[in-house]
Design a protein around this motif. Structure first.
Motif, PDB file in Angstrom:
ATOM      1  N   TRP A 181     -47.686   8.312  79.528  1.00 10.45           N
ATOM      2  CA  TRP A 181     -46.886   9.394  79.573  1.00 10.45           C
ATOM      3  C   TRP A 181     -47.327  10.586  80.596  1.00 10.45           C
ATOM      4  O   TRP A 181     -46.675  11.006  81.279  1.00 10.45           O
ATOM      5  CB  TRP A 181     -47.145   9.986  78.087  1.00 10.45           C
ATOM      6  CG  TRP A 181     -46.653  11.485  77.921  1.00 10.45           C
ATOM      7  CD1 TRP A 181     -45.361  11.948  78.208  1.00 10.45           C
ATOM      8  CD2 TRP A 181     -47.594  12.724  77.483  1.00 10.45           C
ATOM      9  NE1 TRP A 181     -45.443  13.498  78.243  1.00 10.45           N
ATOM     10  CE2 TRP A 181     -46.829  13.663  77.475  1.00 10.45           C
ATOM     11  CE3 TRP A 181     -48.779  12.704  76.912  1.00 10.45           C
ATOM     12  CZ2 TRP A 181     -47.180  14.744  76.852  1.00 10.45           C
ATOM     13  CZ3 TRP A 181     -49.317  13.732  76.488  1.00 10.45           C
ATOM     14  CH2 TRP A 181     -48.304  15.043  76.573  1.00 10.45           C
ATOM     15  N   ILE A 182     -48.689  10.699  80.717  1.00 10.64           N
ATOM     16  CA  ILE A 182     -49.002  11.471  81.771  1.00 10.64           C
ATOM     17  C   ILE A 182     -48.612  11.323  82.987  1.00 10.64           C
ATOM     18  O   ILE A 182     -48.158  11.913  84.003  1.00 10.64           O
ATOM     19  CB  ILE A 182     -50.525  11.752  81.591  1.00 10.64           C
ATOM     20  CG1 ILE A 182     -50.821  12.666  80.175  1.00 10.64           C
ATOM     21  CG2 ILE A 182     -50.862  12.706  82.816  1.00 10.64           C
ATOM     22  CD1 ILE A 182     -52.313  12.933  80.229  1.00 10.64           C
ATOM     23  N   ALA A 183     -48.826   9.911  83.258  1.00 10.37           N
ATOM     24  CA  ALA A 183     -48.317   9.351  84.936  1.00 10.37           C
ATOM     25  C   ALA A 183     -46.914   9.353  85.061  1.00 10.37           C
ATOM     26  O   ALA A 183     -46.646   9.982  85.923  1.00 10.37           O
ATOM     27  CB  ALA A 183     -48.663   7.966  84.829  1.00 10.37           C
ATOM     28  N   LEU A 184     -46.212   9.314  83.957  1.00  7.19           N
ATOM     29  CA  LEU A 184     -44.609   9.413  84.073  1.00  7.19           C
ATOM     30  C   LEU A 184     -44.176  10.777  84.339  1.00  7.19           C
ATOM     31  O   LEU A 184     -43.198  11.154  85.152  1.00  7.19           O
ATOM     32  CB  LEU A 184     -43.939   8.851  82.933  1.00  7.19           C
ATOM     33  CG  LEU A 184     -43.840   6.954  83.138  1.00  7.19           C
ATOM     34  CD1 LEU A 184     -43.174   6.485  81.834  1.00  7.19           C
ATOM     35  CD2 LEU A 184     -43.061   6.765  84.401  1.00  7.19           C
ATOM     36  N   SER A 185     -44.967  11.676  83.470  1.00  7.31           N
ATOM     37  CA  SER A 185     -44.587  13.011  83.688  1.00  7.31           C
ATOM     38  C   SER A 185     -44.595  13.522  85.230  1.00  7.31           C
ATOM     39  O   SER A 185     -43.944  14.303  85.518  1.00  7.31           O
ATOM     40  CB  SER A 185     -45.400  14.138  82.652  1.00  7.31           C
ATOM     41  OG  SER A 185     -45.002  13.624  81.306  1.00  7.31           O
ATOM     42  N   ALA A 186     -45.969  13.151  85.300  1.00  6.95           N
ATOM     43  CA  ALA A 186     -46.165  13.471  87.103  1.00  6.95           C
ATOM     44  C   ALA A 186     -45.133  13.033  87.833  1.00  6.95           C
ATOM     45  O   ALA A 186     -44.713  13.693  88.819  1.00  6.95           O
ATOM     46  CB  ALA A 186     -47.546  13.183  87.202  1.00  6.95           C
ATOM     47  N   ALA A 187     -44.815  11.720  87.701  1.00  9.75           N
ATOM     48  CA  ALA A 187     -44.057  11.281  88.599  1.00  9.75           C
ATOM     49  C   ALA A 187     -42.650  11.671  88.501  1.00  9.75           C
ATOM     50  O   ALA A 187     -41.983  12.074  89.450  1.00  9.75           O
ATOM     51  CB  ALA A 187     -43.623   9.714  88.183  1.00  9.75           C
TER      52      ALA A 187
END
Lengths: 342, 336, 357
Positions: A181-187
């Motif tokens: 989730w955090i990675a995708l949010s940043a992306a």
């Protein structure tokens, strides 16, 4: 232009500040709030909500709404548990998750086509498709004796590789879905703020008429927004199913769309579009989950959570309206009598 | 009027739909056409039919009131709780009803204020109050359902509540009578009073109406109050039918009411639509349920069918040229 | 200004990231009296003096059954003022129940009683609770993961029994209608399945005409469905028996029959649960019978056993269970013959405000 940017960050700071304050209050007044386990659970549950809100943020920034995410979660979960994990343990779990994402995207595409080609109002369309998808999920659910009237049994997924997606990453105490989730949010944050697609989404949200006249392909951007929303709902449902080891036919009744909208609105994605980005959705999801977690801590009855979520949405929207973050085009269209459609 | 124009118009479409339904049922289940079935359908649609008449006022302005189901539940709970606490006395019942009316007016005013002064979209406001009221109902009842006692024959308050839902006048059940009364009063208001004319004007062209001197804010708030009031009435009648009140009373009814609006050809953008459209829409929703039960459609299908019907109805509305749901891209901004 | 904003934003982001990563600590095992796998640890708690926390996670707290739960646990725990007993509303939502169960583990509850929504969805959470030393008792609807105890009222059996009673009452031939649980919950409420199979096994000459699921278990939906069936089968003798999965559903059917003026045809209606409205209906003769779920007795048993597990320090992990023990509680069918005696023992009269006769 400078003022707009400040407002955007200020809004994020306001939400983030609220989160920090809430967490401080809870950790001081409840004894089991600030420990590894609870924070792990909090961010775990926030991850599911956050993925849905992430997808919703694209639609809402473009000025639209998607009420079908709950139904998409339901039907993709059933599809994954019935068909996506065929082939037993030899199918890598990631493929099954990808299958869910593709299904979700497909359902989102249907939404997009209905809204842009057939030109239906978003609210009513996504409401109807949401009910339709939930009903589809019920129809497609695995049944005990194979017939349509047989008993719906949650079929325990046997695929170990897929089930491992729902666990904590070895060594750390954090669930895999939280990292994702955090990675995708940043992306997606970078997609929103740095790519043409994001830029055009903002343009459509702010003033779709002039965006169209400036050469933005409104149809394609809006459809893509719905596809993203559906895809993220599919991902959330895959991770949820992996964690719960089975898909429940009642997933469509859980009000995920309402919680997703609440998270977005609280985080700062203004209704009507043109403001907000995926980080707002992330902060909003954390905020909402913190409140829900706090309610559990103090043994507050479940029905209060509904009251609180409703009040939060109204308060946040009022806040945004008063501070002028609701786009002026919206206000004009809204005129004085609260109209919904043109 | 040419055939095409007739069938493109509202009544033409309704006749086509009815004809289709009748054709299907004539083949599949002729008992559909009995008098008892007709009265059964009428009874079933009374509750959300009343809600539809109320929501029509709001839809004429281009808004929506999604909180009608929860409002019904809360009103029923208020009446039940106050009546029960007073020991089922007549005074208690009266207090309860007054309190429920006051609460619904308050909720309606809240909606209207949020929509006019705060310029918030009505569906967000009413969606939020839907959940707020859903949470408030168990707070009022103390957590679970309240059951009216079945056997207090000498108690006039309980008898009154029972007769609200279960008595028949000239063999017509009370809920149907309430429904008919609401239809007549609402229809008269919309068609023949200045308030009704102002509503249509506001919905059709708010800017011009404001310039002409229509008291926009007041009329808007009044519309939302009407919707909440009728939802409260429906809730009290529904709780009388079953002699119970609780959080899940009328849960999901806003879906049926919305379906009634759409199928009834009410333009969700505002400015068009009549009571007869709302009544037809409610009738259609009831007929669909009736058909599905008579045809023994498995329960698993029914949710999908409901969604599909709304979708098809919206598409038909869009293609028939009426503005309900039609959105022009990108010339005019797309709405929610 | 812009730079300051950026700095503040970065700091906050880092703060968020830190709290996420801080939950990166290896999972701690919680209970000080961690059970020993495979052996029996007798290091349980003192159930009379130690402060204890027990949770009850319901399917839903709406509905009158909850009032009986509250009465039962309140009375039974009156000698244990050291026990903090909490009800949680599952809202018919397995995801929600999972969150609540995780919360119970975090807050170090000593025992959890749960009506599991779905046999699979809560497995991971249940196993985690058991591994943390918490005995998990499932009530009525169970789970497939190994846990400490499963107590069920026999919903399948009472449906079967109702079929037998009703079938005998109409001498083995006739037509039946089943008003069943909502479609998604059929795996958890198996009385309809029991009824159907009972009819098929014992009375092959009785025809099951319809078996819809009644959404929300609601009385008005049952009323509407029954009205439509009365239209579909309009002649006396077209419908002989009706089985409702709950008393509310059965009473809805009775209302429809009376509204259609067909109450003299001798249609027998059978309910389930034995809630006050159902008991009153059996007593005044409008309902043929119901199945009496003795909620008070189930709660007493679950509480007794929970306290036992806590005091002995037993759960499925510490005792090395290879499968979950199951206790089936008898659900007696109640008809006009035994209604009076059951009303007396049912404890419903002690719940304020529900019973007036």
């Amino acid at each position: 232009m400078k003022l707009r940017i400040s407002t955007r960050n200020v809004r994020k700071l306001v939400s983030a500040g609220l989160v920090v304050v809430l967490m401080l209050v809870f950790s001081l007044s409840a004894d089991s709030f600030w420990n590894w386990r609870n924070m792990g659970n909090l961010f775990h549950d926030a991850a599911f909500l956050g993925l849905i809100a992430l997808g919703l943020s694209f639609v809402m920034t473009g000025g639209g709404i998607d009420l079908s995410v709950g139904g998409i979660v339901c039907v993709t979960a059933i599809l994954v548990s019935r068909f996506g994990t065929l082939g037993g343990s030899s199918v890598p779990g990631v493929l099954a998750a990808l299958f869910a994402v593709l299904c979700g995207g497909a359902f989102g595409l249907i939404n997009g086509v209905l809204v842009t080609r057939v030109r239906l109002t978003e609210f009513v369309t996504t409401l109807a498709t949401g009910i339709l998808y939930s009903g589809l999920g019920l129809l497609l659910a695995y049944r005990d004796n194979g017939k349509l009237s047989g008993v719906i049994v949650p079929k325990g997924i046997q695929n170990e590789s897929f089930l491992s997606l729902g666990e904590k990453v070895g060594g750390t105490g954090v669930f895999l879905v939280t990292y994702i989730w955090i990675a995708l949010s940043a992306a997606m944050y970078f997609v929103m703020r740095r790519t043409n697609f994001g830029l055009h989404t903002y343009a459509i949200g702010s003033h779709s008429r002039s965006a169209g006249m400036s050469g933005v392909n409104v149809r394609r951007i809006k459809t893509l927004g719905f596809v993203i929303s559906g895809a993220f709902a599919g991902l959330a449902s895959a991770m949820l199913t992996a964690n719960m080891t089975a898909a429940s036919a009642s997933l469509g009744n859980n009000g995920y769309e309402f919680q997703g909208i609440a998270a977005c609105v609280v985080g700062g994605i203004a209704l009507g579009g043109g403001k907000g980005d995926p980080v707002n959705a992330m902060i909003g999801a954390i905020f909402l989950q913190t409140i829900l977690n706090g309610l559990l801590k103090f043994n507050i009855q479940a029905y209060w959570s509904y009251v609180i979520q409703g009040v939060i949405i109204i308060a946040a929207t009022a806040f945004d309206t008063l501070f002028g973050r609701v786009t002026h085009m919206l206000r004009e269209r809204r005129s004085i009598a609260g109209r919904e459609a043109v | 009027m040419s055939v095409r124009r007739f069938f493109g118009g509202a009544w033409g479409q309704r006749i086509v739909i009815l004809a289709l339904i009748f054709a299907v049922m004539a083949v599949a289940e002729p008992k559909f056409f009995t008098g008892s079935n007709a009265s059964s359908v009428l009874f079933a649609i009374s509750i959300y039919g009343m809600m539809a008449c109320g929501m029509l006022f709001v839809v004429l302005l281009g808004g929506l009131d999604l909180s009608v189901g929860s409002m019904a539940a809360v009103s029923a709970c208020i009446v039940a709780q106050i009546t029960m606490k007073s020991g089922y006395s007549g005074a208690g019942l009266l207090t309860g009803i007054v309190a429920a009316i006051a609460a619904s007016i308050a909720v309606g005013v809240l909606h209207g204020l949020c929509v006019t002064y705060m310029r918030m979209p009505s569906f967000i406001v009413t969606l939020s109050t839907k959940y707020i009221l859903y949470g408030v109902a168990p707070i009022i009842t103390g957590g679970s359902f309240i059951y009216y006692p079945q056997e207090m024959d000498s108690n006039s308050a309980v008898n009154f509540i029972y007769s609200l839902g279960n008595k028949r006048i000239a063999n017509v059940p009370m809920p149907v009578i309430f429904f008919a009364a609401v239809v007549v009063i609402a229809g008269f208001t919309l068609a023949s009073t200045t308030y009704g004319r102002r509503l249509y004007a506001l919905g059709g062209n708010p800017t011009a109406s404001a310039l002409v001197g229509v008291r926009v804010r007041r009329d808007t708030v009044a519309a939302y109050v009407v919707s909440s009031l009728l939802a409260a009435l429906s809730g009290i009648v529904l709780s009388s039918v079953n002699m119970q009140a609780g959080q899940t009373l009328a849960q999901g009814y806003e879906g049926s009411v919305l379906m009634a609006m759409i199928v009834g050809g009410i333009n969700l953008a505002g400015g068009e639509g009549t009571i007869s459209g709302a009544v037809f829409g409610a009738l259609f929703a009831g007929l669909i349920n009736n058909m599905m039960t008579l045809l023994s459609v498995p329960s698993d299908f029914q949710k999908a069918v409901q969604g599909a019907i709304i979708l098809v109805a919206v598409c038909i509305n869009a293609y028939s040229g009426r503005r309900a749901g039609r959105v022009k891209l990108p010339a005019a901004p797309a709405e929610k | 200004m812009k730079r300051a904003m950026k700095i503040i934003a970065t700091i906050l982001t880092i703060a968020l990231a830190v709290s996420v990563i801080s939950s990166c600590a290896p999972k701690e095992s919680d209970a000080g009296d961690a059970p020993v796998a495979g052996g029996i640890a007798l290091s349980g708690k003192d159930i009379r003096n130690d402060p204890l926390k027990i949770a009850y996670i319901t399917l839903s707290t709406a509905g009158i059954g909850n009032r009986m739960h509250e009465l039962a646990y309140e009375e039974q725990l009156s000698y244990y003022p050291n026990v903090d007993f909490q009800f949680f509303d599952g809202e018919y939502n397995p995801d929600r129940q999972r969150q609540i169960l995780n919360e119970c583990v975090t807050q170090k509850y000593d025992a959890v009683i749960i009506e599991a929504m779905g046999t699979e969805e809560l497995n991971r959470a249940i196993v985690e609770a058991e591994e943390a030393g918490i005995p998990v008792i499932t009530m009525n609807s169970g789970a497939s993961a190994i846990h400490t105890l499963h107590i069920e009222g026999s919903d399948y059996e009472i449906g079967y029994k109702a079929a037998e009673l009703l079938g005998e009452a109409i001498n083995g031939t006739g037509n039946a209608i089943l008003l069943d649980v909502p479609a998604e919950q059929k795996a958890m409420g198996r009385m309809g399945t029991g009824f159907e199979e009972g009819l098929a096994a014992k009375f092959p000459n009785i025809k099951l005409l319809e078996k819809p699921g009644i959404a929300n278990w609601s009385q008005e939906n049952a009323n509407t469905a029954m009205r439509d069936f009365l239209t579909k089968y309009p002649n006396p003798g077209d419908i002989n028996i009706v089985y409702g999965a709950s008393d509310d559903i059965a009473i809805g059917a009775i209302q429809a029959i009376e509204a259609a003026g067909r109450q003299d045809e001798g249609i027998l209606v059978f309910g389930n649960m034995g809630y006050p409205t159902g008991l009153q209906a059996v007593k005044n003769g409008s309902m043929f019978g119901t199945g009496f779920s003795d909620i008070y007795l189930e709660d007493t048993s679950s509480l007794t056993l929970a306290l036992y597990f806590i005091s002995a320090g037993i759960n499925s992990i510490s005792a090395g269970y290879t499968k979950t023990p199951v206790i089936s509680m008898y659900v007696p069918p109640i008809t006009a013959e035994n209604i009076d005696s059951y009303i007396e023992v049912s404890h419903w009269k002690q719940v304020p405000g529900v019973f007036t006769s």
